[in-house]
Design an enzyme around this catalytic site. Structure first.
Site, PDB file in Angstrom:
ATOM      1  N   TRP A 175      14.320  27.254  13.599  1.00 27.06           N
ATOM      2  CA  TRP A 175      14.232  26.383  12.365  1.00 27.06           C
ATOM      3  C   TRP A 175      14.559  24.830  12.898  1.00 27.06           C
ATOM      4  O   TRP A 175      15.198  24.889  13.934  1.00 27.06           O
ATOM      5  CB  TRP A 175      15.051  26.871  11.204  1.00 27.06           C
ATOM      6  CG  TRP A 175      16.362  27.108  11.448  1.00 27.06           C
ATOM      7  CD1 TRP A 175      17.129  27.505  12.696  1.00 27.06           C
ATOM      8  CD2 TRP A 175      17.646  27.317  10.427  1.00 27.06           C
ATOM      9  NE1 TRP A 175      18.460  27.898  12.352  1.00 27.06           N
ATOM     10  CE2 TRP A 175      18.634  27.676  10.952  1.00 27.06           C
ATOM     11  CE3 TRP A 175      17.354  27.120   8.957  1.00 27.06           C
ATOM     12  CZ2 TRP A 175      19.880  27.824  10.356  1.00 27.06           C
ATOM     13  CZ3 TRP A 175      18.653  27.473   8.290  1.00 27.06           C
ATOM     14  CH2 TRP A 175      19.792  27.845   8.984  1.00 27.06           C
ATOM     15  N   HIS A 228       1.615  -1.705  -6.114  1.00 25.29           N
ATOM     16  CA  HIS A 228       2.957  -1.465  -6.128  1.00 25.29           C
ATOM     17  C   HIS A 228       3.426  -1.822  -7.613  1.00 25.29           C
ATOM     18  O   HIS A 228       3.869  -1.047  -8.528  1.00 25.29           O
ATOM     19  CB  HIS A 228       3.863  -1.638  -5.163  1.00 25.29           C
ATOM     20  CG  HIS A 228       3.383  -1.006  -4.002  1.00 25.29           C
ATOM     21  ND1 HIS A 228       2.731  -0.981  -3.148  1.00 25.29           N
ATOM     22  CD2 HIS A 228       4.177   0.269  -3.657  1.00 25.29           C
ATOM     23  CE1 HIS A 228       2.613  -0.102  -1.931  1.00 25.29           C
ATOM     24  NE2 HIS A 228       3.745   0.789  -2.329  1.00 25.29           N
ATOM     25  N   HIS A 256       1.934  10.557   1.262  1.00 26.49           N
ATOM     26  CA  HIS A 256       3.037  10.553   0.567  1.00 26.49           C
ATOM     27  C   HIS A 256       2.762  10.193  -0.812  1.00 26.49           C
ATOM     28  O   HIS A 256       1.911   9.721  -1.210  1.00 26.49           O
ATOM     29  CB  HIS A 256       4.487   9.870   0.893  1.00 26.49           C
ATOM     30  CG  HIS A 256       4.165   8.216   1.154  1.00 26.49           C
ATOM     31  ND1 HIS A 256       3.773   7.714   2.254  1.00 26.49           N
ATOM     32  CD2 HIS A 256       4.241   7.345   0.157  1.00 26.49           C
ATOM     33  CE1 HIS A 256       3.731   6.293   2.157  1.00 26.49           C
ATOM     34  NE2 HIS A 256       3.716   6.161   0.941  1.00 26.49           N
ATOM     35  N   HIS A 296       9.693   3.487  -7.290  1.00 25.17           N
ATOM     36  CA  HIS A 296       9.706   2.797  -6.136  1.00 25.17           C
ATOM     37  C   HIS A 296       9.721   1.422  -6.001  1.00 25.17           C
ATOM     38  O   HIS A 296      10.080   0.790  -5.140  1.00 25.17           O
ATOM     39  CB  HIS A 296       8.501   3.224  -5.172  1.00 25.17           C
ATOM     40  CG  HIS A 296       8.130   2.837  -3.997  1.00 25.17           C
ATOM     41  ND1 HIS A 296       9.204   2.629  -3.097  1.00 25.17           N
ATOM     42  CD2 HIS A 296       6.883   2.491  -3.353  1.00 25.17           C
ATOM     43  CE1 HIS A 296       8.569   2.238  -2.028  1.00 25.17           C
ATOM     44  NE2 HIS A 296       7.128   1.990  -2.331  1.00 25.17           N
ATOM     45  N   ASP A 321       4.124   8.014  -4.204  1.00 24.70           N
ATOM     46  CA  ASP A 321       4.949   6.942  -4.714  1.00 24.70           C
ATOM     47  C   ASP A 321       5.132   7.151  -6.148  1.00 24.70           C
ATOM     48  O   ASP A 321       4.440   7.216  -7.066  1.00 24.70           O
ATOM     49  CB  ASP A 321       4.192   5.626  -4.561  1.00 24.70           C
ATOM     50  CG  ASP A 321       3.922   4.949  -3.428  1.00 24.70           C
ATOM     51  OD1 ASP A 321       4.746   5.646  -2.456  1.00 24.70           O
ATOM     52  OD2 ASP A 321       3.249   4.139  -3.130  1.00 24.70           O
ATOM     53  N   HIS A 333       8.577   7.535   2.283  1.00 23.52           N
ATOM     54  CA  HIS A 333       7.359   6.973   2.576  1.00 23.52           C
ATOM     55  C   HIS A 333       6.626   7.017   3.877  1.00 23.52           C
ATOM     56  O   HIS A 333       5.939   6.082   4.273  1.00 23.52           O
ATOM     57  CB  HIS A 333       7.252   5.428   1.774  1.00 23.52           C
ATOM     58  CG  HIS A 333       7.746   5.666   0.372  1.00 23.52           C
ATOM     59  ND1 HIS A 333       6.940   5.579  -0.690  1.00 23.52           N
ATOM     60  CD2 HIS A 333       9.066   5.603  -0.060  1.00 23.52           C
ATOM     61  CE1 HIS A 333       7.717   5.542  -1.716  1.00 23.52           C
ATOM     62  NE2 HIS A 333       8.970   5.774  -1.560  1.00 23.52           N
TER      63      HIS A 333
END
Length: 262
Positions: free
Chosen positions: A65, A211, A77, A83, A79, A73
């Site tokens: 592991w 955004h 990914h 954000h 958002d 990000h």
């Protein structure tokens, strides 16, 4: 009368039989995954790193592991609304309702345009022309922007495509970003590039309009998608799986699409 199979049983049967294909839209996450680069005066996101804890050795004889370090990000990914400053009082990634993580998708293909001009911008008229051919964007679904940019994802330099004036990657115009966020019925925008905004988004009004408008409208982003060429223009269903990071602004995500094959 024989009992009709349930919807879920029919889905499982279709998956096993191949009439529904699962397409992985996720870029593999490793130390070579491209990451966005901001001007040096700003904080920078982390490159993905693995730290081995044990690997069938004296640190752990029967198990392997790792710890990992990554920006929220980095890579493919999700958002969340918080954000961006326009969505600072809206949902973090852990608060996004689970039912909104499974939604239909519309795929708009501008590969030819982006190949000719890496700064190509999608306008509202482009989306409306697509709707005239394929029907309206899906209510509560995703608008996925195919530009062929995933072919560059093997290398940071090619992916960001930057020069002394900044990055050169395709995206939405400011007006189209506003329209998608405020007037269209979709819940978010998915792209193949490093972020939802075009490379020149820093110089737009407002800066980084995807955004600004999407997050402020309680909508979402998906970035660094792969294999959009395998999806039809309409009819696929996207499953986005971000980590539910409490107070997080986003998360690396495994993004899958279900596609019905004849």
């Amino acid at each position: 009368m024989p009992e009709q199979p349930s919807v879920l049983a029919s889905l499982v049967s279709a998956l096993r039989g191949g009439s529904i294909e699962v397409v992985d839209l996720t870029s593999p996450l490793s130390s070579t995954t491209p990451v966005i680069q901001l001007p040096p005066q700003f904080g920078q996101t982390a490159v993905f790193e693995l730290e081995e804890i044990s690997r069938y050795d004296d640190r752990g004889p029967a198990w392997y592991w790792n710890n990992f370090r990554s920006g929220e990000h980095t890579g493919t990914h999700f958002d969340a609304p918080n954000h961006w400053v326009t969505g600072k009082d809206l949902a973090d990634v852990a608060s996004v309702p689970a039912h909104r993580l499974i939604a239909p998708a519309a795929v708009l293909d501008f590969t030819a345009e982006a190949e000719k001009d890496p700064d190509f911008l999608v306008e509202v008229e482009h989306v409306q022309a697509w709707e005239a051919k394929h029907g309206p964007l899906p209510d509560g679904g995703w608008l996925l922007l195919r530009t062929g940019w995933d072919a560059r994802s093997h290398a940071q330099e090619a992916f960001l495509n930057a020069d002394e004036n900044g990055p050169h990657t395709p995206g939405l115009s400011p007006e189209c970003a506003r329209w998608v966020a405020q007037e269209s019925p979709v819940i978010g925008l998915g792209v193949e590039t490093v972020g939802t905004d075009a490379g020149r988004g820093h110089s737009f009004d407002p800066a980084f309009p995807c955004h600004s408008y999407l997050m402020g409208s309680d909508k979402y982003g998906l970035t660094q998608l792969q294999n959009l060429a395998a999806l039809p223009a309409t009819g696929s269903v996207v499953i986005a799986g971000p980590l539910p990071i409490v107070a997080g602004s986003g998360s690396p995500a495994r993004v899958l699409a279900l596609v019905e094959r004849s």
